[in-house]
Design an enzyme around this catalytic site. Structure first.
Site, short mmCIF file in Angstrom:
data_model
loop_
_atom_site.label_atom_id
_atom_site.label_comp_id
_atom_site.label_asym_id
_atom_site.label_seq_id
_atom_site.Cartn_x
_atom_site.Cartn_y
_atom_site.Cartn_z
N LYS A 74 0.73 -1.25 0.04
CA LYS A 74 -0.17 -0.12 0.05
C LYS A 74 0.82 1.32 0.06
O LYS A 74 1.98 1.17 0.37
CB LYS A 74 -0.90 -0.14 1.07
CG LYS A 74 -2.23 -1.08 0.87
CD LYS A 74 -3.14 -1.09 1.74
CE LYS A 74 -4.39 -1.93 1.37
NZ LYS A 74 -5.30 -2.13 2.39
N ARG A 122 -3.20 -10.67 4.73
CA ARG A 122 -3.47 -10.56 3.22
C ARG A 122 -2.22 -10.12 2.52
O ARG A 122 -1.97 -8.84 2.69
CB ARG A 122 -4.70 -9.68 3.06
CG ARG A 122 -5.13 -9.75 1.71
CD ARG A 122 -6.69 -9.00 1.82
NE ARG A 122 -7.26 -8.97 0.52
CZ ARG A 122 -7.11 -8.12 -0.43
NH1 ARG A 122 -6.17 -7.32 -0.34
NH2 ARG A 122 -7.57 -8.31 -1.71
#
Length: 339
Positions: free
Chosen positions: A279, A314
């Protein structure tokens, strides 16, 4: 005034006699941080935590979709989209998607998360029929070919229904089951486990000046409310994963605050899922400009999550994360997977 209690996890073979198990896993804690709005954090002995809270902090987590929750499970990310922020377009072809799922499972993923709609900042909503067309075929093939469960990453009940019919075993909703009122009842009727995530706003607007009174406590309260709502529809609490939603309506400092305090969410009595892989905040801090150059930073965040007792990570980079967890487990406990 509501008080919140964040356990301070400890790993390693040397364990104090008064240490308590964290969520039934290998980590222990002897202290917790007592938090409250407008209050200074206070470190207290673990046994001073109220009994009802302590039961949720220490209690073993039930298996979810056949996966043990007393060890770290890697959820491999598989976006069958043209526009996801990291791998958009790479696995839009069904054969490429199934091959990638097979590769991730072979490398150590215990769960494959299939998404047919990008939820990156600024993403547009995908029509239901298009989303179903992207996910149903690959999920059916994966369910036939793989020995690991498949989750569907969607906000929409019709997409979830098609995915479950194709063989998916878990529903992962980035909107926290607030986007489609039919989704939670569907999951309850089908008796499938779910993951409920926090997001402020929708993908189109969520990064437009997100604000919180206290991001850690605000996210905790949201997830607590959503868990209770899901339980009210008939979904068992022990079949609910909670995800604080790193990067979904959060600034850099919001993300860091949630990561520092992530062990607080054990107080919900549910397994925790952490999705921070590749991210933007990782690139901002590290200087890694593009998503595909953020593997090392992603692994670092994943290891932090594991050290805080997070049960599901994840990730895009299954091989590298599994290798890091194996070394961490060997150093801390003398075994190789961090469990």
């Amino acid at each position: 005034m509501t008080r919140y209690f964040r356990p301070l996890p400890r790993s390693g073979l040397a364990r104090p006699k008064d240490a308590l198990p964290l969520a039934g896993g290998p980590l222990r804690f002897t202290e917790a941080v007592a938090l409250g709005r407008g209050r200074k954090p206070e470190v207290i002995p673990a046994k001073a935590v109220p009994e009802a809270v302590l039961e949720r902090l220490t209690g073993a987590r039930a298996p979810i979709a056949g996966m043990a929750m007393d060890r770290v499970t890697l959820m491999g990310i598989l976006n069958v989209t043209p526009d996801s922020f990291s791998d958009g377009g790479r696995f839009l072809d069904p054969e490429a998607a199934v091959a990638q799922a097979r590769h991730m499972a072979a490398e150590g993923a215990g769960l494959i998360d299939v998404g047919g709609e990008s939820t990156r900042p600024g993403a547009e909503t995908v029509p239901v029929d298009d989303e179903i067309a992207r996910v149903a075929g690959p999920i059916a093939a994966m369910a036939r070919d793989l020995d690991v469960p498949i989750s569907i990453d969607t906000r929409k009940a019709p997409v979830a229904q098609a995915a479950l019919d194709a063989g998916a075993a878990l529903v992962n909703d980035v909107a926290g089951f607030t986007f489609d009122p039919d989704l939670a009842p569907l999951c309850a009727a089908r008796q499938v486990p779910v993951c409920v995530m926090h997001a402020q706003g929708d993908p189109q607007t969520m990064q437009t000046a997100p604000r919180y009174g206290d991001v850690l406590l605000d996210v905790y309260d949201f997830l607590s409310d959503r868990v209770e709502a899901l339980v009210g529809t008939g979904i068992a609490r022990d079949q609910i994963l909670v995800d604080p939603g790193i990067g979904f309506g959060k600034t850099l400092e919001h993300n860091l605050t949630l990561l520092r305090g992530i062990s607080l969410f054990h107080g919900l009595g549910c397994p925790i899922l952490l999705g921070a892989s590749r991210k933007r905040f990782i690139g901002t801090i590290s200087g890694a400009g593009t998503a595909d150059t953020r593997m090392a930073g992603s692994v670092s965040v994943a290891l932090h999550g594991a050290a805080q007792g997070v049960q599901v990570l994840r990730v895009h980079d299954v091989t590298e994360t599994r290798q890091a967890l194996a070394l961490w487990g060997a150093i801390e406990w003398g075994f190789g997977d961090g469990s």
